[in-house]
Design a protein around this motif. Structure first.
Motif, PDB file in Angstrom:
ATOM      1  N   GLN A 237       0.789  -1.290   0.177  1.00 62.46           N
ATOM      2  CA  GLN A 237       0.054   0.006  -0.125  1.00 62.46           C
ATOM      3  C   GLN A 237       0.875   1.084  -0.219  1.00 62.46           C
ATOM      4  N   ASP A 238       2.152   1.181   0.634  1.00 65.75           N
ATOM      5  CA  ASP A 238       2.724   2.320   0.955  1.00 65.75           C
ATOM      6  C   ASP A 238       3.449   2.730  -0.454  1.00 65.75           C
ATOM      7  N   VAL A 239       4.038   1.639  -0.972  1.00 70.36           N
ATOM      8  CA  VAL A 239       4.849   1.917  -2.476  1.00 70.36           C
ATOM      9  C   VAL A 239       3.749   2.325  -3.410  1.00 70.36           C
ATOM     10  N   ARG A 240       2.643   1.892  -3.424  1.00 75.65           N
ATOM     11  CA  ARG A 240       1.649   2.562  -4.237  1.00 75.65           C
ATOM     12  C   ARG A 240       1.365   4.091  -4.224  1.00 75.65           C
ATOM     13  N   LYS A 241       1.072   4.159  -2.893  1.00 72.49           N
ATOM     14  CA  LYS A 241       0.913   5.338  -2.736  1.00 72.49           C
ATOM     15  C   LYS A 241       2.079   6.426  -2.894  1.00 72.49           C
ATOM     16  N   ALA A 242       3.064   6.150  -2.982  1.00 70.77           N
ATOM     17  CA  ALA A 242       4.308   6.875  -2.951  1.00 70.77           C
ATOM     18  C   ALA A 242       4.476   7.124  -4.352  1.00 70.77           C
ATOM     19  N   TRP A 243       4.365   5.966  -5.243  1.00 69.44           N
ATOM     20  CA  TRP A 243       4.516   6.202  -6.624  1.00 69.44           C
ATOM     21  C   TRP A 243       3.120   6.618  -7.318  1.00 69.44           C
ATOM     22  N   ASN A 244       2.056   6.755  -6.644  1.00 69.99           N
ATOM     23  CA  ASN A 244       0.957   7.165  -7.143  1.00 69.99           C
ATOM     24  C   ASN A 244       0.273   6.120  -8.401  1.00 69.99           C
ATOM     25  N   LYS A 245       0.527   4.723  -7.848  1.00 72.95           N
ATOM     26  CA  LYS A 245       0.070   3.735  -8.590  1.00 72.95           C
ATOM     27  C   LYS A 245      -0.817   2.679  -7.775  1.00 72.95           C
ATOM     28  N   PRO A 246      -2.071   3.152  -7.790  1.00 77.87           N
ATOM     29  CA  PRO A 246      -3.152   2.451  -6.863  1.00 77.87           C
ATOM     30  C   PRO A 246      -3.126   0.841  -7.139  1.00 77.87           C
ATOM     31  N   ASN A 247      -3.087   0.573  -8.402  1.00 73.38           N
ATOM     32  CA  ASN A 247      -2.946  -1.043  -8.698  1.00 73.38           C
ATOM     33  C   ASN A 247      -1.734  -1.496  -9.325  1.00 73.38           C
ATOM     34  N   LEU A 248      -0.586  -0.989  -9.180  1.00 70.21           N
ATOM     35  CA  LEU A 248       0.488  -1.126  -9.406  1.00 70.21           C
ATOM     36  C   LEU A 248       0.751  -3.033  -9.181  1.00 70.21           C
ATOM     37  N   PRO A 249       1.077  -3.644 -10.131  1.00 70.30           N
ATOM     38  CA  PRO A 249       1.151  -5.159 -10.242  1.00 70.30           C
ATOM     39  C   PRO A 249       2.590  -5.284  -9.251  1.00 70.30           C
ATOM     40  N   VAL A 250       2.143  -6.320  -8.421  1.00 65.06           N
ATOM     41  CA  VAL A 250       3.301  -6.673  -7.332  1.00 65.06           C
ATOM     42  C   VAL A 250       3.418  -8.267  -7.367  1.00 65.06           C
ATOM     43  N   VAL A 251       4.603  -8.792  -7.473  1.00 64.03           N
ATOM     44  CA  VAL A 251       5.083 -10.160  -7.608  1.00 64.03           C
ATOM     45  C   VAL A 251       5.897 -10.364  -6.505  1.00 64.03           C
ATOM     46  N   ILE A 252       5.559 -11.526  -5.454  1.00 65.21           N
ATOM     47  CA  ILE A 252       6.397 -11.893  -4.411  1.00 65.21           C
ATOM     48  C   ILE A 252       6.906 -13.331  -4.660  1.00 65.21           C
ATOM     49  N   GLY A 253       8.209 -13.473  -4.184  1.00 62.55           N
ATOM     50  CA  GLY A 253       8.580 -14.849  -4.368  1.00 62.55           C
ATOM     51  C   GLY A 253       8.670 -15.283  -2.810  1.00 62.55           C
ATOM     52  N   ALA A 254       7.998 -16.144  -2.521  1.00 59.20           N
ATOM     53  CA  ALA A 254       8.024 -16.691  -1.197  1.00 59.20           C
ATOM     54  C   ALA A 254       9.181 -17.404  -0.925  1.00 59.20           C
ATOM     55  N   LEU A 255       9.523 -17.296   0.476  1.00 56.95           N
ATOM     56  CA  LEU A 255      10.811 -18.055   1.006  1.00 56.95           C
ATOM     57  C   LEU A 255      10.684 -19.763   0.363  1.00 56.95           C
ATOM     58  N   GLY A 256      11.691 -20.054   0.031  1.00 58.27           N
ATOM     59  CA  GLY A 256      11.885 -21.380  -0.336  1.00 58.27           C
ATOM     60  C   GLY A 256      13.055 -22.210  -0.480  1.00 58.27           C
ATOM     61  N   GLN A 257      13.899 -21.745   0.721  1.00 55.80           N
ATOM     62  CA  GLN A 257      15.219 -22.365   0.674  1.00 55.80           C
ATOM     63  C   GLN A 257      14.855 -23.836   1.400  1.00 55.80           C
ATOM     64  N   ASN A 258      13.705 -24.019   1.791  1.00 57.08           N
ATOM     65  CA  ASN A 258      13.696 -25.533   2.155  1.00 57.08           C
ATOM     66  C   ASN A 258      13.580 -26.467   1.010  1.00 57.08           C
ATOM     67  N   GLY A 259      13.222 -25.980  -0.262  1.00 58.38           N
ATOM     68  CA  GLY A 259      13.436 -26.865  -1.600  1.00 58.38           C
ATOM     69  C   GLY A 259      12.471 -28.004  -1.320  1.00 58.38           C
ATOM     70  N   SER A 260      12.824 -29.351  -1.435  1.00 60.60           N
ATOM     71  CA  SER A 260      11.924 -30.474  -1.688  1.00 60.60           C
ATOM     72  C   SER A 260      11.582 -30.934  -0.075  1.00 60.60           C
ATOM     73  N   ALA A 261      12.398 -30.377   0.710  1.00 58.19           N
ATOM     74  CA  ALA A 261      12.012 -30.609   2.280  1.00 58.19           C
ATOM     75  C   ALA A 261      10.884 -29.745   2.822  1.00 58.19           C
ATOM     76  N   GLU A 262      10.452 -30.173   3.725  1.00 55.44           N
ATOM     77  CA  GLU A 262       9.364 -29.562   4.459  1.00 55.44           C
ATOM     78  C   GLU A 262      10.069 -28.187   5.158  1.00 55.44           C
ATOM     79  N   PRO A 263       9.359 -27.166   5.310  1.00 55.41           N
ATOM     80  CA  PRO A 263       9.931 -26.024   5.825  1.00 55.41           C
ATOM     81  C   PRO A 263       9.899 -25.972   7.521  1.00 55.41           C
ATOM     82  N   SER A 264      10.845 -25.319   8.128  1.00 51.74           N
ATOM     83  CA  SER A 264      10.802 -25.148   9.516  1.00 51.74           C
ATOM     84  C   SER A 264       9.708 -24.606   9.849  1.00 51.74           C
TER      85      SER A 264
END
Length: 350
Positions: A237-264
């Motif tokens: 919300q804050d970056v969209r407001k700062a850049w005056n882009k109410p619907n700015l597309p945002v993509v997030i890479g979730a933590l994935g260092q667990n790889g094939s194993a179960e995450p802690s």
């Protein structure tokens, strides 16, 4: 006559749109901590780009046995800038920007600019804390101050030093410092783009998307994991407001260092918080979190255990620890491609 006027108006509108597009260029902000910096060693990239089993994965980046530089995709990463190629990660390393930049470069007819703002070890809870989150509670700050002062006392005693104890003002100043630096870096780069990137001279930048790849340091501390979802929402919300882009597309890479194993337990807590952005009603169609563990480089994963016993074999697949995605060019590349695909999909839908 009416039909003629409609056709003329349509033609003029198309002409105006084409002119506007030609005079602007999309800007993507790539933000996060060390894994957004990028930890795939360039020497490993060189090997995999010439080794027959993996060469095809990098063929689009090679010409006459050398790495190409994309003159239609520029990048700025702190004190470095230029056409996109390998080496825009940590020193002598590369990150997800390589494949992300290639994908968006192929998509747009205009030139593209990537601005990467990433600092290792910086949490969303503290250094990237968005302005609207405010400061933690007085109780939490007092506890942090006491712990910081005790660390200095212990170090002074151990090393026979007399360093001053941290103050509350210094503790508070660390909150949001990377957020502010990110905004300053973006603002400064766009103001000076004509000088930094001659190919963009005379064109108008248009912030087109925000890419977030961070979260490891938020696994630690009493409050950081539990606050992640709220702070992530406020950051968007804050970056969209700062850049005056109410619907700015945002993509997030979730933590994935667990790889094939179960995450802690703590990793899963942050993962779940990141993935919960997919269920925020106001973010429907303009925010998307992807899983990165499912993109794991399984060959590197197989060889990380006991790598000291098979160093030469390991050096052909990995160049860092598990928390840096093994320093695998393949894993970072897959993440970059996946984030770009979601970004472009959202933009087309919008």
């Amino acid at each position: 006559m009416a039909s003629l006027r409609i056709l003329l108006a349509s033609a003029l509108a198309c002409c105006w749109l084409q002119t506007t597009a030609a005079d602007t260029y999309p800007v993507f902000i790539l933000a996060g901590q060390s894994n957004m910096e990028g930890k795939a060693d360039n020497a490993l990239l060189e090997h995999q780009a010439s080794d027959p089993p993996t060469a095809e994965l990098f063929a689009h980046w090679r010409q006459d046995g050398k790495w190409i530089e994309r003159d239609d995709v520029s990048i700025k990463f702190l004190n470095r800038q230029g056409p996109l190629t390998i080496g825009y990660g940590s020193p002598n390393k590369t990150g997800l920007e390589l494949e992300f930049g290639y994908a968006v470069g192929e998509h747009y007819q205009q030139p593209v600019l990537l601005i990467k703002t990433a600092w290792g070890g910086h949490s969303l809870y503290q250094k990237f804390r968005p302005p609207s989150a405010g400061l933690p509670s007085d109780e939490a700050l007092e506890k942090e101050l006491a712990q910081a002062q005790q660390r200095v006392r212990n170090n002074n005693e151990k090393r026979n030093r007399n360093d001053p104890l941290p103050t509350m003002e210094e503790i508070k100043a660390e909150y949001g410092v990377s957020y502010r630096n990110m905004m300053q870096e973006v603002d400064s780069t766009l103001k000076n783009a004509d000088t930094l990137f001659p190919a963009l001279k005379g064109k108008t930048p248009e912030i087109a998307g925000f890419v977030w790849f961070q979260g490891f340091n938020d696994m630690f501390g009493d409050d950081a994991p539990g606050e992640y979802a709220q702070n992530m929402k406020l950051l968007i919300q804050d970056v969209r407001k700062a850049w005056n882009k109410p619907n700015l597309p945002v993509v997030i890479g979730a933590l994935g260092q667990n790889g094939s194993a179960e995450p802690s337990e703590r990793m899963k807590q942050v993962q779940d918080a990141q993935l919960s952005m997919n269920d925020v009603p106001e973010f429907a169609g303009n925010v998307k979190t992807i899983r990165t563990d499912v993109l794991v480089d399984k060959k590197a994963e197989e060889l990380i255990d006991g790598w000291q016993d098979h160093v030469e074999e390991w050096k052909k697949v990995g160049s860092d620890r598990a928390y840096h995605y093994y320093g695998s060019p393949i894993w970072y590349g897959r993440i970059g491609k996946a984030l770009a695909a979601e970004m472009l999909k959202m933009q087309q839908e919008q």
